[in-house]
Write an enzyme that holds these catalytic residues in place. Structure first.
Site, PDB file in Angstrom:
ATOM      1  N   GLU A   1     -90.678  10.230  17.040  1.00  0.00           N
ATOM      2  CA  GLU A   1     -90.103  11.185  18.046  1.00  0.00           C
ATOM      3  C   GLU A   1     -91.271  11.458  18.929  1.00  0.00           C
ATOM      4  OE1 GLU A   1     -89.132  16.058  17.460  1.00  0.00           O
ATOM      5  OE2 GLU A   1     -89.811  15.069  15.680  1.00  0.00           O
TER       6      GLU A   1
ATOM      7  N   CYS B   1     -86.936  17.322  15.756  1.00  0.00           N
ATOM      8  CA  CYS B   1     -86.410  18.627  16.564  1.00  0.00           C
ATOM      9  C   CYS B   1     -85.850  18.468  17.996  1.00  0.00           C
ATOM     10  CB  CYS B   1     -87.539  19.712  16.522  1.00  0.00           C
ATOM     11  SG  CYS B   1     -88.053  20.288  15.020  1.00  0.00           S
TER      12      CYS B   1
ATOM     13  N   ASN C   1     -79.928  17.213  12.108  1.00  0.00           N
ATOM     14  CA  ASN C   1     -81.709  17.219  11.600  1.00  0.00           C
ATOM     15  C   ASN C   1     -81.952  18.626  11.162  1.00  0.00           C
ATOM     16  OD1 ASN C   1     -84.596  15.845  11.805  1.00  0.00           O
ATOM     17  ND2 ASN C   1     -84.534  17.536  13.095  1.00  0.00           N
ATOM     18  N   GLU C   2     -82.421  18.660   9.961  1.00  0.00           N
ATOM     19  CA  GLU C   2     -82.920  19.842   9.368  1.00  0.00           C
ATOM     20  C   GLU C   2     -82.323  21.174   9.956  1.00  0.00           C
ATOM     21  OE1 GLU C   2     -87.228  20.362  10.283  1.00  0.00           O
ATOM     22  OE2 GLU C   2     -87.420  18.443   9.620  1.00  0.00           O
TER      23      GLU C   2
END
Length: 828
Positions: free
Chosen positions: A61, A250, A382-383
């Site tokens: 990332e 993120c 994602n999350e």
């Protein structure tokens, strides 16, 4: 626990003790007589879980300047003058540039192209100088560097391009003749000196427009164009990862889901969308990075796929699901936008796998790769903290993908934590929806990882498989690496459930850090492996193909009653505490304080502002975090704690501690935490905190609460205003001795992997269950002080190889204190 595991000295003859011939010296234990005895029993006739070649991988990332200023080899910062306050409040379009004379960044119709909005208008006789990253542009004597620039000069001009530092010239200057409309110009430098503080200057005799000012080392990883920084790429390749997960994180599920176009008013805070990142670099979009800087997208999807192929890893991209996370927590309700993102995902699969004659396969071929990239796995989302909203959209993606590409494994997720309401809801939806694979993420204390080795033992073997996409133990010290190693033995033991696993984050530029810990650290001149990297590398390069069932004895005295003093604290909040009373189980009073006098019974940490006010103990600093004051005896056990608490002002509620051993080891009831949205029980071990239980809830300002905590053994019951709020039993031992055995199908080797995460040596009787083995074994050991940290100049956590002699179906080996040891034993 068996008494045979007590700490004693054995007297063993050389006939039963294997001898070690080392190629390097291991750290000597502080107390050689501190030894714990264990036994490992292996059953080679039984068959454990098969381990896929893709078991361990890496997660990339763009955080901590992992891309621009990191893995992406470009040496010029803000090369296209696109920096903006949308990226960072301190940025301007000339960030990292110094102007000599007159220069202005312009956004008008004279630009290079529609997606590259800004360019530099440079006055006659003027220059601009770029500072690069960290201390400057790094050049090495004798190495070649390729300069390029897009330039426009209607009346013609000469650009003088130079590399220099404060000591003088770093390479012979180059002159470039420019005339007419936008065109790309190139030059090559050979460095005459080595410097970490280089500057690239471009001067113009007449007025000119500049864009995409670039300087690349000629030597990139595998000499690829628009390539990667060689030392960082080589460190990643040395792990031999089975997969590369990219680009986030993120970056994927935050910001606007709109595109980069006039229709969105050139939206600068967008989710990571793959089509923004392909094609010629000068035509790629720019974007704000969630972590507080700019993304040039010079390192984009094509480069991710190419790098995965170069290192022999499976590419595993992640696309947005139109539900934001990472604190934003918003579902996008726009059917047309959802359909566009679903189509983009189908187009991505075609870009990766389609023939060169297909629409998106042709784009890939034009970029230099006519053959497909063999994409097999793809993550959606994602999350997300909104599991129901996420899963509804996930199913839309999955249905469309499976209809066109039924062989693609579509990966869902379970939110940002290892447990809790979001996790449970997400897993229920994933099970009911018969999802292929679920991506779990968690960042916890070393103690949590020691306690949760058996996490996946009870997972449903017929349910969705697990992709552990992000995990780490909140630190880069050796004790963190040890705890992760202990946990990884449990991942391997459960390889039939846990199919993929990757530590996170991967990279950190030491001068631009947003997140710790990280696996590989670097600056503009060097890179180094963390202790965690060494653990990952040892496991990733010695996986084996199948688990060989084994068992081990455990460590005595790792679990006793919860003991400790009591404490009061706040976090960005002012609160008043009164009527504190601690009573032992037999009814005797251990502590009583109504604050009618002074606060002499309490010891502070130096944080916050505590004082006696109106018969209460009050903390008034609403900016201070963790202002804990403590009272009592660390040896207290089996007691009841009562306190009356009133919030006066601030963001959160109360922190009432128990089992306090010292400032880094305690439990606390966090009432009104997370900006007064939930309450939890947290445990701190050696400064790292983990959550034991959590519930939604908030604390009212000005209201007095009665808080009671009942501690019995390792059972704790909590009461709020006389009503039971919850209870837990902290009975998972933080077992420091863990092992797993695997078999390498190609060589036939048994690989005995042992983690000894304690200050005592582990003298271990190993029984290979009658297996016929060679008398020697190859040993690889990682051992260091538990607080050791690898740096640029000192790497105490480094693998040591040695040869073990005297190996037999039964032998004894003493594993060093604070060590990870792999024994590769050949079978005859």
């Amino acid at each position: 626990m068996p008494s045979t595991a007590a700490r004693t000295r054995w007297r063993l003859g050389l006939t039963t003790t294997a001898l070690l011939t080392a190629t390097a010296l291991l750290p000597a234990p502080a107390h050689a007589e501190d030894v714990t005895d264990y036994a490992i029993t292996v059953d080679p006739s039984a068959q454990g879980a098969a381990i896929d070649d893709t078991m361990y991988g890496v997660f990339f990332e763009d955080i901590n300047r992992a891309a621009d200023g990191g893995l992406y080899a470009e040496l010029v910062q803000n090369r296209s003058f696109e920096y903006s306050t949308a990226d960072n409040g301190s940025y301007t379009p000339l960030t990292s540039w110094a102007v000599g004379g007159t220069a202005e960044v312009v956004n008008d119709s004279g630009r290079l192209n529609e997606r590259n909005r800004n360019y530099l208008s440079l006055g006659a006789g003027s220059s601009v100088t770029n500072a690069g990253y960290n201390t400057g542009i790094r050049v090495d004597q004798g190495k070649r560097y390729d300069f390029s620039v897009w330039a426009r000069a209607t009346s013609g001009t000469t650009l003088t391009v130079s590399l220099k530092d404060t000591a003088g010239t770093l390479a012979t200057a180059r002159q470039v003749a420019v005339k007419g409309g936008w065109a790309k110009y190139k030059a090559t430098f050979t460095a005459t000196r080595t410097s970490n503080r280089g500057r690239l200057a471009v001067a113009s005799t007449n007025a000119a427009a500049l864009d995409e000012v670039s300087l690349f080392p000629r030597e990139t990883y595998k000499n690829q164009p628009n390539g990667l920084r060689k030392d960082l790429a080589e460190k990643i390749a040395a792990l031999k990862p089975g997969f590369v997960r990219f680009p986030g994180g993120c970056l994927v599920n935050t910001g606007s889901m709109e595109d980069y176009s006039e229709a969105s008013n050139w939206q600068r805070k967008r989710s990571y969308q793959w089509k923004d990142t392909i094609g010629p670099v000068e035509q790629r979009a720019t974007n704000s990075n969630f972590w507080g800087y700019n993304q040039s997208y010079g390192l984009g999807y094509y480069e991710y796929f190419r790098f995965s192929e170069d290192i022999g890893a499976m590419p595993l991209p992640v696309v947005p699901a139109l539900v934001t996370g990472c604190g934003q927590n918003k579902a996008t309700d726009d059917e047309a936008l959802l359909q566009r993102h679903i189509q983009d995902t189908l187009d991505l699969i075609e870009f990766a796998n389609g023939p060169a004659t297909s629409k998106w396969g042709k784009v890939r071929a034009q970029m230099g790769h006519p053959k497909p990239f063999h994409l097999t796995h793809l993550g959606v989302g994602n999350e997300e903290n909104l599991p129901k909203e996420f899963f509804a959209r996930f199913e839309r993606f999955r249905t469309a993908i499976k209809a066109k590409y039924p062989d693609i494994t579509v990966i869902s997720n379970s939110g940002p934590d290892d447990a809790g309401t979001t996790f449970d809801t997400a897993w229920q939806l994933n099970r009911e929806g018969k999802v292929d694979m679920v991506d779990e993420h968690y960042y916890n204390s070393p103690n949590w990882f020691l306690q949760n080795n058996d996490r996946y033992d009870s997972y449903d073997r017929k349910g969705p498989k697990v992709f552990l996409g992000e995990y780490a133990s909140q630190g880069n010290a050796w004790k963190n690496g040890l705890s992760e190693a202990a946990f990884m033995t449990g991942l391997e033991r459960n390889a039939d459930v846990v199919k993929l696993a990757s530590y996170a984050p991967l990279l950190a530029n030491e001068d631009y850090v947003q997140w710790r810990p990280d696996m590989i650290w670097f600056n503009n001149r060097a890179s180094w492996n963390s202790a965690n990297y060494e653990v990952q590398k040892l496991f990733m390069t010695n996986v084996g193909d199948r688990v060989v069932p084994s068992k081990a004895t455990t460590t005595p005295n790792v679990s006793g009653p919860i003991t400790g003093a009591v404490g009061l604290s706040t976090w960005a909040t002012s609160a008043a505490y009164d009527d504190v009373k601690v009573t032992s189980a037999d009814g005797s009073t251990l502590l009583s304080d109504d604050f009618s006098g002074d606060a002499s019974k309490w010891t502070g940490s130096g944080r916050g502002s505590w004082s006696i006010q109106d018969g209460a103990y009050v903390q008034t600093d609403t900016a201070a975090e963790n202002t804990m004051v403590t009272a009592g005896d660390p040896a207290w056990k089996d007691y009841d704690l009562h306190v009356k608490a009133t919030k006066k002002s601030g963001k959160e509620g109360f922190l009432v501690a128990f089992g306090v051993k010292d400032t880094g080891n305690y439990y606390w009831w966090n009432l009104g935490g997370w900006n007064n949205t939930q309450s939890a029980i947290e445990q701190a071990v050696d400064g790292g905190k983990g959550t034991l239980m959590t519930k939604p809830g908030s604390i009212e300002t000005g209201r007095a609460y009665d808080i009671d905590i009942k501690v019995r053994g390792r059972q704790v019951t909590l009461f709020l205003d006389g009503k039971e709020w919850g209870s837990f039993k902290d009975d998972q031992p933080a077992e420091p001795f863990r092992q797993v055995v695997t078999k390498d199908a190609k060589t036939g080797d048994l690989i005995v992997k042992v983690v000894n995460a304690q200050s005592a040596e582990a003298r271990t009787a190993v029984d290979l269950g009658g297996a016929k083995v060679a008398s020697t074994a190859r040993v690889t050991t990682l051992a260091a002080d538990e607080d050791a940290v690898n740096t640029e100049t000192d790497t105490p956590v480094t693998p040591v190889t040695s040869t073990l002699r005297g190996v037999a179906t039964k032998f004894t080996y003493t594993f060093p204190a604070n060590s990870v040891t792999f024994l590769r034993i050949k079978q005859r």
